[in-house]
Design a protein around this motif. Structure first.
Motif, mmCIF file in Angstrom:
data_model
loop_
_atom_site.group_PDB
_atom_site.id
_atom_site.type_symbol
_atom_site.label_atom_id
_atom_site.label_comp_id
_atom_site.label_asym_id
_atom_site.label_seq_id
_atom_site.Cartn_x
_atom_site.Cartn_y
_atom_site.Cartn_z
ATOM 1 N N PHE A 9 0.844 -1.248 -0.058
ATOM 2 C CA PHE A 9 -0.183 -0.047 0.005
ATOM 3 C C PHE A 9 0.745 1.331 0.051
ATOM 4 O O PHE A 9 1.961 1.273 0.600
ATOM 5 N N ASP A 10 0.388 2.479 -0.757
ATOM 6 C CA ASP A 10 1.106 3.565 -0.690
ATOM 7 C C ASP A 10 0.520 4.463 0.346
ATOM 8 O O ASP A 10 1.269 5.399 1.046
ATOM 9 N N SER A 27 -2.200 0.329 -9.818
ATOM 10 C CA SER A 27 -2.557 0.998 -8.534
ATOM 11 C C SER A 27 -3.993 1.171 -8.405
ATOM 12 O O SER A 27 -4.695 1.820 -9.240
ATOM 13 N N TRP A 28 -4.533 0.866 -7.425
ATOM 14 C CA TRP A 28 -6.009 0.625 -7.202
ATOM 15 C C TRP A 28 -6.295 1.566 -5.874
ATOM 16 O O TRP A 28 -5.912 1.534 -5.129
ATOM 17 N N ASN A 29 -7.113 2.615 -6.216
ATOM 18 C CA ASN A 29 -7.711 3.407 -5.027
ATOM 19 C C ASN A 29 -8.781 2.710 -4.751
ATOM 20 O O ASN A 29 -9.967 2.547 -5.374
ATOM 21 N N SER A 76 -15.291 3.979 5.450
ATOM 22 C CA SER A 76 -14.372 3.635 6.562
ATOM 23 C C SER A 76 -12.906 3.613 6.204
ATOM 24 O O SER A 76 -12.067 3.704 7.116
ATOM 25 N N VAL A 77 -12.505 3.309 5.104
ATOM 26 C CA VAL A 77 -11.092 3.006 4.676
ATOM 27 C C VAL A 77 -11.148 3.901 3.324
ATOM 28 O O VAL A 77 -11.796 3.665 2.468
ATOM 29 N N HIS A 78 -9.691 4.551 3.091
ATOM 30 C CA HIS A 78 -9.305 4.759 1.816
ATOM 31 C C HIS A 78 -7.899 4.173 1.585
ATOM 32 O O HIS A 78 -7.135 4.319 2.367
ATOM 33 N N ALA A 79 -7.809 3.423 0.745
ATOM 34 C CA ALA A 79 -6.539 2.888 0.449
ATOM 35 C C ALA A 79 -6.034 3.070 -0.997
ATOM 36 O O ALA A 79 -6.538 2.949 -2.150
ATOM 37 N N ASP A 80 -4.578 3.157 -1.135
ATOM 38 C CA ASP A 80 -3.776 3.316 -2.597
ATOM 39 C C ASP A 80 -3.290 1.789 -2.373
ATOM 40 O O ASP A 80 -2.223 1.559 -1.879
ATOM 41 N N TRP A 81 -3.843 0.826 -3.360
ATOM 42 C CA TRP A 81 -3.247 -0.611 -3.089
ATOM 43 C C TRP A 81 -2.449 -0.874 -4.402
ATOM 44 O O TRP A 81 -3.078 -0.705 -5.457
ATOM 45 N N GLN A 82 -1.488 -1.508 -4.426
ATOM 46 C CA GLN A 82 -0.563 -1.877 -5.575
ATOM 47 C C GLN A 82 -0.657 -3.462 -5.617
ATOM 48 O O GLN A 82 -0.498 -4.135 -4.399
#
Length: 164
Positions: free
Chosen positions: A102-103, A137-139, A151-157
């Motif tokens: 994750f970024d 890279s998925w937002n 509830s969650v925000h993530a930048d997932w690689q």
């Protein structure tokens, strides 16, 4: 544990790096939902040895928590990303999918015990790393049904390698 509805019949399919690249910037893909109930929270607490009262003591949470309920661990919610992704996205012909990390991750609102929760996946970037392979890279936004905010925000690689 409450049963989850069946998986959707339409799943977004990415069979090549090129199909991923064409999807960048398109509207987010919405996952199947899952109920995060007290049984799931308790099992996660036992597994991770994180038995903080706000997660596992409904009576105390009702009396002392600002939420009036127990809440899911942030890491429990985050760990469901692979389930949510598989419920709405497929990678036919992929020889390998790898969680690259994750970024950025932000836990912006609690998930109350008993909530039905789903994720939205927006493909922000595809970087070709070699022939047939890319880092995507998925937002990701996770939100409980009827909750006022995510509830969650993530930048997932995620690394994807396709059969040549």
């Amino acid at each position: 544990m409450a049963s989850d509805p069946p998986l959707p019949s339409v799943i977004e399919q990415f069979d090549s790096v090129e199909s991923l690249t064409r999807f960048v910037g398109r509207p987010a893909i919405v996952s199947q939902s899952v109920v995060i109930d007290q049984e799931m929270i308790d099992r996660f607490a036992q597994l991770t040895r994180d038995s903080q009262w706000i997660h596992v003591d409904p009576a105390r949470a009702m009396a002392e928590s600002p939420y009036g309920h127990t809440i899911a661990h942030g890491f429990l919610v985050l760990s469901l990303l692979t389930y949510w992704q598989a419920s709405c996205i497929a990678f036919p012909r992929a020889a390998m999918l790898l969680n690259y990390g994750f970024d950025r991750i932000r836990f912006t609102a609690p998930v109350l015990s008993g909530s039905r929760v789903a994720a939205r996946f927006a493909l922000a970037q595809v970087a070709k790393t070699r022939s047939g392979e890319a880092r995507c890279s998925w937002n990701v936004t996770v939100q409980a049904e009827d909750a006022p905010r995510p509830s969650v925000h993530a930048d997932w690689q995620i690394m994807v390698r396709y059969e040549e």
